[in-house]
Design an enzyme around this catalytic site. Structure first.
Site, PDB file in Angstrom:
ATOM      1  N   TYR A 118       0.824  -1.209   0.000  1.00 40.37           N
ATOM      2  CA  TYR A 118       0.000   0.000   0.000  1.00 40.37           C
ATOM      3  C   TYR A 118       0.860   1.264   0.000  1.00 40.37           C
ATOM      4  CZ  TYR A 118      -4.387  -2.463   0.941  1.00 40.37           C
ATOM      5  OH  TYR A 118      -5.500  -3.255   0.853  1.00 40.37           O
ATOM      6  N   LYS A 122       5.036 -14.440   4.035  1.00 42.88           N
ATOM      7  CA  LYS A 122       5.291 -15.304   2.872  1.00 42.88           C
ATOM      8  C   LYS A 122       6.803 -15.341   2.666  1.00 42.88           C
ATOM      9  CE  LYS A 122       3.853 -17.731  -0.709  1.00 42.88           C
ATOM     10  NZ  LYS A 122       3.240 -19.066  -0.568  1.00 42.88           N
ATOM     11  N   ASP A 175      -0.597 -18.384   2.768  1.00 40.01           N
ATOM     12  CA  ASP A 175      -1.495 -19.341   2.108  1.00 40.01           C
ATOM     13  C   ASP A 175      -2.014 -20.357   3.129  1.00 40.01           C
ATOM     14  OD1 ASP A 175       1.204 -19.956   2.186  1.00 40.01           O
ATOM     15  OD2 ASP A 175       1.226 -21.108   0.334  1.00 40.01           O
ATOM     16  N   ASP A 212      -5.353  -7.276   4.898  1.00 39.91           N
ATOM     17  CA  ASP A 212      -6.571  -6.842   4.211  1.00 39.91           C
ATOM     18  C   ASP A 212      -7.337  -8.061   3.708  1.00 39.91           C
ATOM     19  OD1 ASP A 212      -8.412  -5.146   3.084  1.00 39.91           O
ATOM     20  OD2 ASP A 212      -7.298  -4.910   1.221  1.00 39.91           O
ATOM     21  N   ASP A 235     -11.035  -9.871   5.318  1.00 39.93           N
ATOM     22  CA  ASP A 235     -12.299 -10.077   4.591  1.00 39.93           C
ATOM     23  C   ASP A 235     -12.695 -11.554   4.662  1.00 39.93           C
ATOM     24  OD1 ASP A 235     -12.426  -7.385   3.778  1.00 39.93           O
ATOM     25  OD2 ASP A 235     -13.207  -7.944   1.803  1.00 39.93           O
TER      26      ASP A 235
END
Ligand code: NAD
Length: 350
Positions: free
Chosen positions: A136, A182, A215, A239, A243
């Site tokens: 971002y 990751k 993941d 983010d 969700d």
């Protein structure tokens, strides 16, 4: 933050775009009600404009007078804003506010609630998302005619401060932090994130620390959501996972959020402007109303925070006045405004 009972607390209210005005209008009666029942709590609302709706009028999604308004208040309650996506269009106003005020924590609690479909009955976790850098950072450019680069900026300072917030928070909860990365692919940026988290972890020997690659975290949220307490991660991963997490506990309509810095904070539902429901008085206001619970906690008014949450849970448990996304079978669904008024009524009765 300590309670400031001697003067009115000034709150900037930005209704925003799409369903924003509906969910904010439904929240105002709740704010009005809470002042009636909590001694020493006085609120002053200062309304401001932000979002896509501002562009024709001001040429920007975050007008200068809104920035001045945000600077003049104690905190902000914001509805969702539609983000223009074309190349060259203004940066997301929500992201601009987060970076401008260095609101480095994006706090997203996810909890099973009465009568709301939840993947497991006992989910109670908080996602602590770094809010100022990562993908971002807004540094993106064309590197050739058919190639483009986005910079994933990661700094030790931002990793350490988000980790410290997560560990501090876990001390008030179940003392369990899972850090998500990751690192097998992002060997430099996520190595820095991991190293920073582990350095901070040493200051909290009582806290159990787990790690997951993003993941595997996405999978584990579905497989064993009840096993998480505090998740800390970088901006984009947080983010996406939040969700997903919202869906575990009833959907975006019930998922609140807070953006917190050292001295300032902005509270908002995690959902976006859901343009297809604009002006229909249909969206679920509970995510926004529960965001005010986070606001009262941050302001130091724990009693007000508890009353908001209890009123929401009563309305959910009674199941009579719920919007379409969570309404019970064979019960006519309520309008957004009706749900807000019912929660306010419960507060006034408490
Ligand atoms: P969205 O969150 O607006 O909506 C996705 C779907 O979730 C909706 O179509 C609807 O079915 C459901 N939903 C969301 N909120 C709901 C509510 N309160 N009650 C009932 N159902 C609800 O996501 P989107 O469609 O991808 O994004 C729309 C716009 O919002 C985009 O421009 C996006 O950039 C923006 N956005 C803004 C913020 C913010 O201001 N912080 C956050 C996310 C998305």
């Amino acid at each position: 933050m300590k309670p400031r009972s001697s003067r009115a607390i000034k709150i900037a209210i930005l209704p925003g775009d799409g369903i924003g005005p509906d969910v904010i209008n439904a929240t105002i009666p709740v704010l009005d009600a809470i002042q009636n029942v909590v001694k020493g709590l006085k609120l002053e609302y200062v309304f401001g404009e932000a979002g896509l709706n501002c562009i024709p009028k001001y040429g920007t999604n975050l007008p200068e007078k809104t920035i001045e308004c945000l600077k003049s208040v104690d905190c902000c309650l914001k509805g969702p804003l539609t983000t223009p996506e074309e190349p060259g269009s203004p940066r997301s106003a929500a992201v601009k506010i987060r970076t401008m005020f260095d609101l480095y924590v994006n706090l997203r609690p996810l909890k099973s609630r009465p009568n709301v479909h939840s993947l497991k009955p006992d989910i109670n976790m908080v996602i602590v998302r770094e809010n100022t850098e990562g993908l971002y950072s807004g540094i993106e450019f064309m590197s050739g005619k058919d190639s483009a680069i986005a910079i994933r900026l990661i700094t030790r300072k931002c990793c350490e401060r988000i980790a410290r917030f997560a560990f501090d928070l876990s001390m008030k909860r179940k003392k369990h932090v899972t850090y998500v990365h990751k690192g097998n692919i992002l060997k430099i940026t996520d190595e820095l994130f991991k190293d920073s988290v582990l350095k901070v972890a040493k200051e909290f020997p009582e806290v159990r620390v787990d790690e997951l690659r993003v993941d595997a975290a996405a999978m584990s949220l579905i497989k064993r959501p009840e096993s998480f307490d505090v998740i800390v991660t970088t901006n984009l991963f947080g983010d996406i996972l939040s969700d997903e997490g919202a869906q575990l506990v009833g959907g975006l309509g019930v998922a609140p959020g807070a953006n917190i810095g050292e001295k300032y904070a902005m509270f908002e539902p995690i959902h976006g402007s859901a343009p297809k429901y604009t002006g229909l008085d249909k969206a679920n206001p509970i995510a926004t109303i529960l965001s005010t619970k986070l606001m009262f906690e941050w302001l130091g008014f724990k009693k007000a925070a508890d009353k908001v949450e209890r009123a929401v849970e009563t309305v959910l448990r009674e199941g009579r006045v719920l919007t379409f996304d969570i309404s019970l079978p064979n019960v006519k669904f309520a309008k957004c405004s009706e749900t807000g008024k019912e929660i306010a009524r419960q507060i006034l009765q408490s």
